[in-house]
Structure formats: C-alpha cells, structure tokens
Design a protein around this motif. Structure first.
Motif, PDB file in Angstrom:
ATOM      1  N   ILE A 125       0.814  -1.211   0.000  1.00 15.42           N
ATOM      2  CA  ILE A 125       0.000   0.000   0.000  1.00 15.42           C
ATOM      3  C   ILE A 125       0.848   1.262   0.000  1.00 15.42           C
ATOM      4  O   ILE A 125       0.413   2.321  -0.468  1.00 15.42           O
ATOM      5  CB  ILE A 125      -0.965  -0.010   1.220  1.00 15.42           C
ATOM      6  N   ASP A 126       2.079   1.178   0.504  1.00 13.92           N
ATOM      7  CA  ASP A 126       2.941   2.361   0.567  1.00 13.92           C
ATOM      8  C   ASP A 126       4.041   2.348  -0.497  1.00 13.92           C
ATOM      9  O   ASP A 126       5.020   3.084  -0.395  1.00 13.92           O
ATOM     10  CB  ASP A 126       3.550   2.502   1.967  1.00 13.92           C
ATOM     11  N   ASP A 140       0.582   5.995  -7.255  1.00 12.46           N
ATOM     12  CA  ASP A 140       0.274   4.822  -6.428  1.00 12.46           C
ATOM     13  C   ASP A 140      -0.272   3.668  -7.253  1.00 12.46           C
ATOM     14  O   ASP A 140       0.012   2.503  -6.983  1.00 12.46           O
ATOM     15  CB  ASP A 140      -0.733   5.200  -5.335  1.00 12.46           C
ATOM     16  N   PHE A 175      -3.573   7.362  -3.770  1.00 16.00           N
ATOM     17  CA  PHE A 175      -4.231   6.867  -2.565  1.00 16.00           C
ATOM     18  C   PHE A 175      -4.309   8.015  -1.554  1.00 16.00           C
ATOM     19  O   PHE A 175      -3.312   8.697  -1.308  1.00 16.00           O
ATOM     20  CB  PHE A 175      -3.460   5.707  -1.952  1.00 16.00           C
ATOM     21  N   ALA A 177      -6.131   8.927   2.274  1.00 16.49           N
ATOM     22  CA  ALA A 177      -6.924   8.446   3.412  1.00 16.49           C
ATOM     23  C   ALA A 177      -8.237   9.197   3.567  1.00 16.49           C
ATOM     24  O   ALA A 177      -9.211   8.668   4.111  1.00 16.49           O
ATOM     25  CB  ALA A 177      -6.109   8.559   4.697  1.00 16.49           C
ATOM     26  N   THR A 252      -7.161   4.927   0.964  1.00 13.34           N
ATOM     27  CA  THR A 252      -6.240   3.833   1.263  1.00 13.34           C
ATOM     28  C   THR A 252      -7.006   2.587   1.689  1.00 13.34           C
ATOM     29  O   THR A 252      -6.585   1.460   1.415  1.00 13.34           O
ATOM     30  CB  THR A 252      -5.262   4.244   2.375  1.00 13.34           C
ATOM     31  N   GLU A 256      -6.609  -1.053  -0.169  1.00 11.47           N
ATOM     32  CA  GLU A 256      -6.188  -2.265   0.546  1.00 11.47           C
ATOM     33  C   GLU A 256      -6.899  -3.511   0.024  1.00 11.47           C
ATOM     34  O   GLU A 256      -6.357  -4.617   0.083  1.00 11.47           O
ATOM     35  CB  GLU A 256      -6.436  -2.092   2.042  1.00 11.47           C
TER      36      GLU A 256
END
Length: 321
Positions: A125-126, A140, A175, A177, A252, A256
């Motif tokens: 994810i990062d 991303d 991405f 949050a 995010t 996932e």
C-alpha cells in the motif's frame, strides 16, 4: 479391454499435457518475471513502440488537434446487466459484456467500444505501482480502460497490424486516506466474491445503474498522446495511448482490497499468493514524440517539487524577515 484402458490413459495423459502447457504459458508472463517475457513473446523484446513510458511535460509537444474524447451510448448510466467484475489472476477487471459504450474524437480516425477497465498497483500500500510515470513521479496505481476498434473482430490477425486497433485510456491514481471514491467503493465492495483467480461477479441482480464517469478525471481535455503497445504479453504494438494529466483519488482503505486478491500461482504449502506489483517498468521512448492536448504553467510540477517549492518560499520569507 486392455487396449481400451490404454486409450483412456493416453487420452487423459494428453489432456493433462495440454492443460499443463496452457497453464505454464500463462504463468510465464507473471509481472515479477517480466524480463523473461521476450523468451515466449518476441514482441516484448522490441526496443521501440513499447509501453509504458515516462512522460515529461516539458519534453512533450502541444498539438491543438487533440480535442477531448467524446463518450456516448450511456457512459454515465450503464445497465448493470452488461457489467461483470472478474479476477483474471493478474488484475481485477470490470468487463463490459456488450458494445454499449462508444468513444470517438480526440483526433482518432475510428470509433471504439469499451471492452474492459483494469488496474495496476504496487508491491504494498505504501509502494507506488503505476505503469506510466509523469514528470519523474510514479503514482500509487493506474487504471486502464481498453477500447477496441469497431472495425475489427477482437483477436483477428488484422488487428495486430493496425496502429489504431486499440485505444487505451490511462488514469493515474493517488491513494488518499481522506478521499473515498463512491464508484470505486461500489466496485470493490464485491471483491470478496472474486478473491481467487478465475472468479467473477455479475451485476445482473442489481437494480440501479452504474455511474461509470467516476472512473475518469473530471477534466478529459488535458491528456498526453503517444503510439505504444500492450503493457503485458503479447505486447503487440497497436495501441494509441491517452494518458490523462489529472489523477483520480481513492482511499487507502479502498486500495487495501486490491492487495487481498489472489493470483493464479500456488506456492508450495502456502496456497495462493496475493496479486502485488502487477505493473511493467517504463520502456525506452526510442525517439517517439509524446503529444499533449494542453498548455499549463505548472503542469511540469509533481507533488514532490511543489512541496519543495513551498518549503523554499517559506525559508526565504523567514530569512528576509
């Protein structure tokens, strides 16, 4: 009796060999061994007209004939009966089971119909996983919407020789949050049904219609154009690429769910592995010209360079003060 048993055994043995060879061939173009694609698919070894590439605004050429693409046939509201979500072992695909959505314009000489949209993402994810880079920045993730020339029957030999057989939209993804994409949420809410490779989910039972426009940036007038290839085997060089300058955002939490999908490779004693890092590295530009549809003062900046500029301005103001 014995000869009959022998024939049955031979039939099953030959069936096994065919099945094995098909599966073996499929697994050979896994993204983690992309350097070996050319061993099986010769075109992947070409050093010209391959995709993806690194796009740099200042090195691209403005072309005023690149008008916005025109989407029609119900792009905004598509009956869910024509939609299917599937895990093909390499990515997640939104498949359109008819030619409901059409596209023309954008200085393309043919009309195209939308076949499917699929995604590429990183190892985690990062970690970034877009295929195309913009101004030195890998995003991303990336979505590709694949349009097929209406004049071709998909998979025919003629298709491989026409430089405009496919037209693909590339949409860069960030991405975030804080930003939830409602349509991506609608799609990914069904990933549990397609966790394993080969599984699919049909939207036939759903009453409302899909709002496909949320898959694309709000502004379709700003994009880059170049001639390239498929970014996975067989790497045929029949794709007109349209890479939108502005990215879309998904949360995010939504992203996932992509990392929970299983591919077609079985690790010994571990079962299926997850689909990660399903992107091809940038290929040589090899003298090609990348055109753009717009002029923009700050288009050459990236999130990193913009942040650096802000820091320098603050530091300069502090020193002067």
């Amino acid at each position: 009796m014995a000869s009959k048993l022998n024939l049955i055994f031979i039939w099953y043995y030959l069936s096994f060999l065919v099945l094995y060879s098909v599966c073996f061939r499929e697994d050979q173009w896994g993204y983690h061994i992309n350097s070996q694609w050319g061993d099986e698919f010769n075109v992947c070894n070409h050093t010209h007209d391959q995709s993806p590439i690194k796009i740099v605004y200042k090195d691209s050429v403005y072309d005023p004939v690149l008008t916005p693409p025109i989407l029609h046939g119900g792009w905004t509201y598509v009956p869910t009966s024509v939609l299917m979500l599937q895990n093909n072992g390499h990515t997640i695909e939104l498949v359109f089971k008819d030619r409901h959505i059409r596209m023309h314009g954008a200085h393309l000489t043919h009309e195209f119909y939308l076949k499917q949209c699929h995604f590429h993402w990183g190892e985690s994810i990062d970690q970034q996983g877009s295929e195309h880079w913009l101004n030195g920045h890998q995003y991303d993730a990336e979505m590709h919407c694949v349009f097929i020339n209406v004049n071709f029957v998909e998979g025919t030999e003629a298709e491989t020789y026409d430089r405009e057989a496919w037209a693909v939209f590339g949409v860069l993804i960030k991405f975030d949050a804080e930003k939830t994409n409602p349509y991506i949420e609608y799609l990914l809410s069904h990933t549990e049904a397609i966790r394993d490779a080969g599984q699919n989910y049909s939207f036939n039972q759903e009453e409302h219609k899909a709002d496909i426009k949320h898959l694309l940036p709000d502004d379709l007038s700003e994009y880059y154009r170049y001639q390239g290839s498929l970014t996975s085997p067989p790497c045929y060089e029949f794709v007109v690429w349209t890479i939108f300058h502005n990215p879309i955002h998904i949360s995010t939490h939504q992203a996932e769910r992509l990392f929970e999908l299983h591919n077609a490779v079985v690790e010994q004693n571990e079962g299926f592995t997850n689909i990660t890092g399903n992107f091809r590295p940038p290929q040589p530009l090899a003298g090609r010209t990348v055109f753009r549809s717009f002029n923009k003062a700050n288009a050459a900046s990236t999130p990193q360079t913009t942040l650096l500029t802000i820091i320098l301005l603050i530091a300069t103001a502090f020193i002067l003060y």
